[in-house]
Design a protein around this motif. Sequence first.
Motif, mmCIF file in Angstrom:
data_model
loop_
_atom_site.group_PDB
_atom_site.id
_atom_site.type_symbol
_atom_site.label_atom_id
_atom_site.label_comp_id
_atom_site.label_asym_id
_atom_site.label_seq_id
_atom_site.Cartn_x
_atom_site.Cartn_y
_atom_site.Cartn_z
ATOM 1 N N ILE A 184 0.848 -1.191 0.000
ATOM 2 C CA ILE A 184 0.000 0.000 0.000
ATOM 3 C C ILE A 184 0.884 1.242 0.000
ATOM 4 O O ILE A 184 1.919 1.283 0.673
ATOM 5 C CB ILE A 184 -0.926 0.025 1.227
ATOM 6 N N VAL A 185 0.468 2.247 -0.752
ATOM 7 C CA VAL A 185 1.095 3.569 -0.708
ATOM 8 C C VAL A 185 0.032 4.573 -0.291
ATOM 9 O O VAL A 185 -1.077 4.581 -0.842
ATOM 10 C CB VAL A 185 1.680 3.969 -2.082
ATOM 11 N N GLU A 186 0.351 5.401 0.697
ATOM 12 C CA GLU A 186 -0.581 6.442 1.131
ATOM 13 C C GLU A 186 -0.183 7.766 0.508
ATOM 14 O O GLU A 186 0.943 8.238 0.680
ATOM 15 C CB GLU A 186 -0.587 6.563 2.653
ATOM 16 N N ASN A 187 -1.101 8.367 -0.221
ATOM 17 C CA ASN A 187 -0.882 9.679 -0.832
ATOM 18 C C ASN A 187 -1.557 10.759 0.017
ATOM 19 O O ASN A 187 -2.460 10.469 0.790
ATOM 20 C CB ASN A 187 -1.438 9.686 -2.256
ATOM 21 N N MET A 188 -1.075 12.002 -0.118
ATOM 22 C CA MET A 188 -1.602 13.125 0.662
ATOM 23 C C MET A 188 -1.510 12.835 2.157
ATOM 24 O O MET A 188 -2.381 13.191 2.942
ATOM 25 C CB MET A 188 -3.037 13.460 0.248
ATOM 26 N N SER A 189 -0.462 12.156 2.528
ATOM 27 C CA SER A 189 -0.313 11.655 3.891
ATOM 28 C C SER A 189 -0.154 12.779 4.900
ATOM 29 O O SER A 189 -0.670 12.696 6.026
ATOM 30 C CB SER A 189 0.900 10.726 3.948
ATOM 31 N N TYR A 190 0.573 13.834 4.521
ATOM 32 C CA TYR A 190 0.840 14.954 5.409
ATOM 33 C C TYR A 190 1.415 16.082 4.573
ATOM 34 O O TYR A 190 1.588 15.937 3.354
ATOM 35 C CB TYR A 190 1.849 14.557 6.496
ATOM 36 N N MET A 191 1.704 17.204 5.185
ATOM 37 C CA MET A 191 2.490 18.237 4.524
ATOM 38 C C MET A 191 3.525 18.757 5.525
ATOM 39 O O MET A 191 3.329 18.664 6.742
ATOM 40 C CB MET A 191 1.617 19.379 4.002
ATOM 41 N N GLU A 192 4.636 19.214 5.004
ATOM 42 C CA GLU A 192 5.689 19.725 5.873
ATOM 43 C C GLU A 192 5.467 21.207 6.153
ATOM 44 O O GLU A 192 5.197 21.982 5.222
ATOM 45 C CB GLU A 192 7.056 19.511 5.234
ATOM 46 N N ILE A 223 3.351 9.618 0.646
ATOM 47 C CA ILE A 223 3.650 10.787 -0.174
ATOM 48 C C ILE A 223 2.968 12.008 0.427
ATOM 49 O O ILE A 223 1.743 12.009 0.613
ATOM 50 C CB ILE A 223 3.160 10.583 -1.617
ATOM 51 N N PRO A 224 3.717 13.054 0.749
ATOM 52 C CA PRO A 224 3.097 14.245 1.333
ATOM 53 C C PRO A 224 2.472 15.146 0.272
ATOM 54 O O PRO A 224 2.703 14.981 -0.938
ATOM 55 C CB PRO A 224 4.288 14.944 1.989
ATOM 56 N N LEU A 225 1.683 16.090 0.728
ATOM 57 C CA LEU A 225 1.242 17.189 -0.141
ATOM 58 C C LEU A 225 2.455 18.090 -0.363
ATOM 59 O O LEU A 225 2.960 18.702 0.577
ATOM 60 C CB LEU A 225 0.098 17.962 0.518
ATOM 61 N N ASN A 226 2.928 18.150 -1.585
ATOM 62 C CA ASN A 226 4.171 18.858 -1.883
ATOM 63 C C ASN A 226 3.941 19.784 -3.073
ATOM 64 O O ASN A 226 3.738 19.306 -4.196
ATOM 65 C CB ASN A 226 5.278 17.846 -2.199
#
Length: 258
Positions: A184-192, A223-226
């Motif tokens: 599994i890959v989680e997208n939009m997981s967080y943002m820095e 994958i973060p919101l980048n």
Amino acid sequence: MALEGFEVELPEFSKVKKVIGVVSGKGGVGKSLVTGLSACGIQKKGFNTAILDADITGPSIPKMFGIGKHKEADQDGILPAVTSKGTKIMSLNMLIDNETDPVIWRGPVIAGTVKQFWSEVKWGDVDYMFVDMPPGTGDVPLTVFQSLPLDGIIIVATPQELVSMIVEKAINMAQRMNVPIIGIVENMSYMECPHCGEPIYMFGNSHIESYAASKGIDLLGRIPLNPDLAAKCDAGKIEEFDNDYLDSLIYKLEGLMD
């Protein structure tokens, strides 16, 4: 593995060693982004890479790789587009006159197009082909599961609470079709935080790690919101984005060649 009696053969002189499906139980989770980043990551390891864009009604792969119209063929079949880094791509958006025209087709026609992309495109020698699937468990995902020799699937999720139910649909479909789940890959997981660099969980704390563990499935990337990644995709320069978000996934994919 394709189901017996449903297999679609590759054209002559084409060879694809590993076929990886990228799936989600719903739309809007970043499945195409994960497809693109996965292809870029494995290509950087020196492998010949390709993307078959099976999301016929919502293709975004050509845009993020900077590919416009591409209608090239010879007497033996359709020729895929080739990116600046060497990844081969076939998508319906490269074949239609206007990329914003809607594709108003019924399921069997869409499924037939996916089969043609596999059987009538001169892929040549490919180590890893990523299949960007449409969301859900309908006609086209079923066609891919039945017709293409999938070596495994990557499931894409987001942190929202309801995602566990959606992900479970994809897991159940893969298990019923006897296709291995790579992870599994989680997208939009967080943002820095732009000031301190600490993670900010825009959608609340994710439970993806415990959920994946409960299912015995590996969590292979977050994958973060980048904004830089988004800008690169919008500009057709995803291959220029340098990241380590999917290092665990790339490592596991490399292991499939052993």
